[in-house]
Design a protein around this motif. Structure first.
Motif, PDB file in Angstrom:
ATOM      1  N   ASP A  87      39.837  19.252 -38.350  1.00  0.00           N
ATOM      2  CA  ASP A  87      40.066  18.123 -37.325  1.00  0.00           C
ATOM      3  C   ASP A  87      41.364  17.921 -37.201  1.00  0.00           C
ATOM      4  OD1 ASP A  87      39.876  15.614 -36.096  1.00  0.00           O
ATOM      5  OD2 ASP A  87      38.378  14.890 -37.295  1.00  0.00           O
ATOM      6  N   SER A 119      40.328  11.335 -39.172  1.00  0.00           N
ATOM      7  CA  SER A 119      39.598  11.822 -38.337  1.00  0.00           C
ATOM      8  C   SER A 119      39.790  11.641 -36.919  1.00  0.00           C
ATOM      9  CB  SER A 119      38.032  11.511 -38.598  1.00  0.00           C
ATOM     10  OG  SER A 119      37.780  10.199 -38.383  1.00  0.00           O
ATOM     11  N   THR A 120      39.158  12.593 -35.907  1.00  0.00           N
ATOM     12  CA  THR A 120      39.291  12.124 -34.367  1.00  0.00           C
ATOM     13  C   THR A 120      38.416  10.883 -34.146  1.00  0.00           C
ATOM     14  OG1 THR A 120      39.421  14.639 -34.062  1.00  0.00           O
ATOM     15  CG2 THR A 120      38.473  13.023 -32.354  1.00  0.00           C
TER      16      THR A 120
END
Length: 320
Positions: free
Chosen positions: A25, A271-272
């Motif tokens: 990620d 995280s995205t």
């Protein structure tokens, strides 16, 4: 038992996949790492989907704000800002980051640092791009006594320790060397082009050049409003030593948490999904204005408290 072994294997596989997913990620910046590659950060930045409604809202708001300026007609005569902004409003973008950079560039077309666009905090309040070089310029005696202006590496002032740890390159070894060219372009011309086409701090080439030499406008991309991340992963330098020998050096652009430069920063995302949520969060100016509206009536102006908070944000930008 066989069942116990199968459960153990299943759990192990789940942990392995979960760990692999996090490692892959690009927006997982909350790892304790001291620096990140250009490729990783750009992959993270460009992960936010483009929403044409955001562009419509931005162009409409910017146009209305500029029409309230006493200088609107002066700048229209100089730069034709209305047509340029209208053209921007018809474009489409691959992702939100590209749209935000286009809005930054549109403001830079005034060649005035006081005309600024503050992009979402996620693109400027977390990490900053840098190279360690602090450039200088001087006039020297060339062959046959002719004077020649040169660019040289005055120092490696900007976190050379962190840079060396991440890239393995000791930038201090190049201090004092003349910069012959950058990315195949003569050094003086390179910084002139940077000033005219990207920095756009002023219409005067000398002022832009001084910003790059004295204020690290090229080496440190940390401003929320005026700096833009480099659009390439590394620069190729041809350097000349005191004995006239020339060497070619590739210097990658590196991103580091803003705190590494003594600047305030938001907590880094893991995280995205979290990064995208940060990018879509309400701006401080909007938050103040919306919270201090005394009445839901559209015709009612924002309260003095909200207006003062928004104005303070603007002042902070100017002092940045």
């Amino acid at each position: 038992s066989i069942m116990t072994e199968l459960k153990f294997i299943a759990v192990a596989c789940l942990l392995l996949v979960s760990g692999w997913a996090r490692a892959q990620d690009p927006c997982d910046l909350d790892t304790g790492a001291s620096a990140f590659s250009w490729e990783q950060v750009m992959s993270c930045y460009t992960s936010v989907p483009y929403n044409p409604d955001d562009l419509d809202n931005a162009v409409e708001f910017i146009a209305a704000a500029r029409e309230r300026s006493d200088l609107r007609e002066v700048y229209e005569a100089q730069f034709g800002w209305r047509a340029k902004l209208a053209t921007l409003g018809t474009q489409t973008f691959a992702n939100d980051f590209d749209m935000q950079m286009a809005l930054v560039q549109n403001h830079k077309e005034f060649f005035n640092p006081h005309w600024r666009y503050r992009r979402p905090w996620c693109y400027s309040g977390l990490v900053a791009a840098f190279i360690p070089f602090d450039f200088g310029s001087t006039v020297t005696r060339a062959k046959k006594g002719k004077q020649q202006q040169i660019v040289f590496i005055e120092s490696a002032s900007f976190r050379p320790d962190l840079y060396a740890e991440f890239t393995g390159i000791d930038a201090n070894q190049y201090v004092g060397m003349k910069v012959v060219s950058i990315n195949g372009v003569d050094a003086l011309q390179f910084f002139r082009d940077f000033g005219r086409n990207e920095l756009r701090f002023d219409t005067n080439d000398s002022e832009n050049f001084n910003e790059a030499m004295q204020n690290a406008a090229y080496s440190m991309r940390i401003s929320h409003t005026h700096d833009m991340p480099p659009d390439h992963g590394s620069d190729m330098y041809v350097l000349e030593q005191a004995n006239g020998k020339r060497i070619t050096v590739e210097m990658p652009w590196v991103f580091a948490p803003r705190a590494a430069f003594g600047s305030w920063q938001d907590p880094l995302p893991s995280s995205t999904v979290q990064f995208q949520e940060m990018c879509q969060a309400e701006s401080w100016t909007s938050w103040y204005a919306n919270r201090f509206q005394p009445s839901p009536e559209p015709s009612t102006s924002t309260s003095p408290v909200g207006r003062q908070a928004g104005e303070q944000d603007f002042v902070d930008d100017l002092l940045e």
